[in-house]
Design a protein around this motif. Structure first.
Motif, mmCIF file in Angstrom:
data_model
loop_
_atom_site.group_PDB
_atom_site.id
_atom_site.type_symbol
_atom_site.label_atom_id
_atom_site.label_comp_id
_atom_site.label_asym_id
_atom_site.label_seq_id
_atom_site.Cartn_x
_atom_site.Cartn_y
_atom_site.Cartn_z
ATOM 1 N N THR A 53 37.408 44.732 35.305
ATOM 2 C CA THR A 53 36.866 46.027 34.903
ATOM 3 C C THR A 53 37.957 47.090 34.777
ATOM 4 O O THR A 53 38.822 47.223 35.630
ATOM 5 C CB THR A 53 35.789 46.511 35.890
ATOM 6 N N ASN A 54 37.889 47.822 33.665
ATOM 7 C CA ASN A 54 38.825 48.903 33.355
ATOM 8 C C ASN A 54 40.267 48.440 33.182
ATOM 9 O O ASN A 54 41.188 49.256 33.191
ATOM 10 C CB ASN A 54 38.773 50.009 34.424
ATOM 11 N N ALA A 55 40.478 47.143 33.007
ATOM 12 C CA ALA A 55 41.831 46.636 32.795
ATOM 13 C C ALA A 55 42.265 46.901 31.356
ATOM 14 O O ALA A 55 41.476 46.770 30.426
ATOM 15 C CB ALA A 55 41.875 45.142 33.094
ATOM 16 N N LEU A 56 43.526 47.272 31.176
ATOM 17 C CA LEU A 56 44.062 47.550 29.846
ATOM 18 C C LEU A 56 45.090 46.484 29.477
ATOM 19 O O LEU A 56 46.155 46.388 30.091
ATOM 20 C CB LEU A 56 44.715 48.939 29.824
ATOM 21 N N GLU A 69 34.753 32.541 31.758
ATOM 22 C CA GLU A 69 33.413 32.097 32.132
ATOM 23 C C GLU A 69 32.895 32.924 33.300
ATOM 24 O O GLU A 69 33.533 33.011 34.349
ATOM 25 C CB GLU A 69 33.426 30.618 32.517
ATOM 26 N N ASN A 70 31.751 33.553 33.088
ATOM 27 C CA ASN A 70 31.115 34.377 34.110
ATOM 28 C C ASN A 70 32.082 35.443 34.642
ATOM 29 O O ASN A 70 32.170 35.683 35.846
ATOM 30 C CB ASN A 70 30.593 33.514 35.267
ATOM 31 N N CYS A 71 32.787 36.075 33.738
ATOM 32 C CA CYS A 71 33.742 37.120 34.116
ATOM 33 C C CYS A 71 33.181 38.498 33.769
ATOM 34 O O CYS A 71 32.355 38.648 32.868
ATOM 35 C CB CYS A 71 35.068 36.914 33.384
ATOM 36 N N ASN A 72 33.650 39.500 34.484
ATOM 37 C CA ASN A 72 33.265 40.884 34.205
ATOM 38 C C ASN A 72 34.457 41.592 33.564
ATOM 39 O O ASN A 72 35.454 41.869 34.225
ATOM 40 C CB ASN A 72 32.859 41.590 35.499
ATOM 41 N N LEU A 73 34.333 41.858 32.258
ATOM 42 C CA LEU A 73 35.387 42.543 31.517
ATOM 43 C C LEU A 73 34.920 43.921 31.048
ATOM 44 O O LEU A 73 35.403 44.448 30.053
ATOM 45 C CB LEU A 73 35.817 41.702 30.316
ATOM 46 N N CYS A 76 29.615 36.308 30.096
ATOM 47 C CA CYS A 76 30.490 37.394 30.550
ATOM 48 C C CYS A 76 29.842 38.760 30.337
ATOM 49 O O CYS A 76 29.014 38.955 29.443
ATOM 50 C CB CYS A 76 31.811 37.356 29.786
ATOM 51 N N LYS A 77 30.248 39.722 31.170
ATOM 52 C CA LYS A 77 29.874 41.117 30.974
ATOM 53 C C LYS A 77 30.991 41.782 30.171
ATOM 54 O O LYS A 77 32.135 41.822 30.593
ATOM 55 C CB LYS A 77 29.703 41.820 32.326
ATOM 56 N N LEU A 78 30.604 42.320 29.003
ATOM 57 C CA LEU A 78 31.552 42.958 28.104
ATOM 58 C C LEU A 78 31.068 44.363 27.739
ATOM 59 O O LEU A 78 31.223 44.826 26.621
ATOM 60 C CB LEU A 78 31.712 42.117 26.831
ATOM 61 N N MET A 79 30.502 45.045 28.722
ATOM 62 C CA MET A 79 29.964 46.393 28.495
ATOM 63 C C MET A 79 31.109 47.372 28.206
ATOM 64 O O MET A 79 31.986 47.591 29.052
ATOM 65 C CB MET A 79 29.204 46.858 29.732
ATOM 66 N N MET A 92 26.835 39.945 27.739
ATOM 67 C CA MET A 92 26.290 41.302 27.695
ATOM 68 C C MET A 92 27.370 42.197 27.107
ATOM 69 O O MET A 92 28.325 42.580 27.799
ATOM 70 C CB MET A 92 25.907 41.769 29.100
ATOM 71 N N GLY A 93 27.240 42.492 25.805
ATOM 72 C CA GLY A 93 28.291 43.236 25.115
ATOM 73 C C GLY A 93 27.842 44.587 24.598
ATOM 74 O O GLY A 93 28.376 45.073 23.592
#
Length: 215
Positions: free
Chosen positions: A63-66, A78-82, A100-103, A121-122
């Motif tokens: 999360t919030n990684a650039l 797989e099953n990652c939160n991005l 993956c979560k791609l919100m 989830m994008g």
């Protein structure tokens, strides 16, 4: 429905050593290769021109990684939160995002080839000015995603939620959205030329033209 797109899948070695994302700092060129990373948190990191090759990420949080101008080839998430991560201006080839979560994830100005998004989830993700060649979105929620001024080549959306998606200044010729659901999307009617839609969707677009559809 159009022809099924045949993707080149990530070429992952049959056996990978367990690794850590921290190992990337051991290489001056920020390379991470030939490993599997499980259950780590890589939040709020900011790295430019990272190279990821033959890596499997499972249950990892970004999360919030650039990772602007990232170079990714043969990678599986797989099953990652991005959520809110950035891959702006990246080169992304033979990559799979599954469950993956791609919100709010930013793929703007990126080049994506042979990439699949499966059961993700994008919502609010951004593909502004991106180039997508042989890309599949399957059973993925993309509410309010932004595809402004994209270039699609052999792209398909299968059973996705496209409600309130922005396709402004994007040609949808050859793009299949026939199995998708939406109440409204933002698209110029002339951009729909050659887009593959269902009969029900075609009626909805006809109404936008002011036609009275008699059933």
């Amino acid at each position: 429905m159009g022809k099924k797109i045949k993707l080149e899948l990530p070429k992952i070695p049959p056996v990978l050593e367990e690794g850590s994302f921290r190992n990337i700092y051991r290489d001056e060129d920020l390379h991470l290769m030939n490993c599997k990373i499980t259950g780590e948190g890589v939040d709020d990191v900011e790295l430019d021109q990272v190279v990821l090759s033959k890596v499997v990420f499972k249950n990892v949080t970004f999360t919030n990684a650039l990772f602007n101008r990232v170079d990714m080839i043969d990678v599986i998430f797989e099953n990652c939160n991005l959520s809110n991560a950035s891959f702006k201006e990246g080169i992304i080839h033979r990559v799979t995002f599954k469950d993956c979560k791609l919100m709010g994830t930013d793929f703007s100005e990126a080049n994506l080839g042979n990439v699949s998004f499966i059961n993700c989830m994008g919502n609010l993700s951004s593909f502004v000015d991106a180039r997508l060649k042989q890309v599949v979105f399957k059973e993925t929620s993309l509410q309010s995603a932004n595809y402004h001024d994209c270039m699609f080549t052999k792209a398909t959306f299968s059973k996705c939620n496209l409600n309130d998606v922005n396709f402004a200044q994007t040609l949808l010729k050859g793009v299949d959205i026939s199995t998708c659901t939406f109440e409204r999307i933002h698209v110029a009617l002339d951009s729909l030329d050659g887009c593959e839609v269902s009969a029900e969707q075609a009626i909805g677009f006809a109404k936008l033209l002011g036609l009275k559809v008699v059933e």
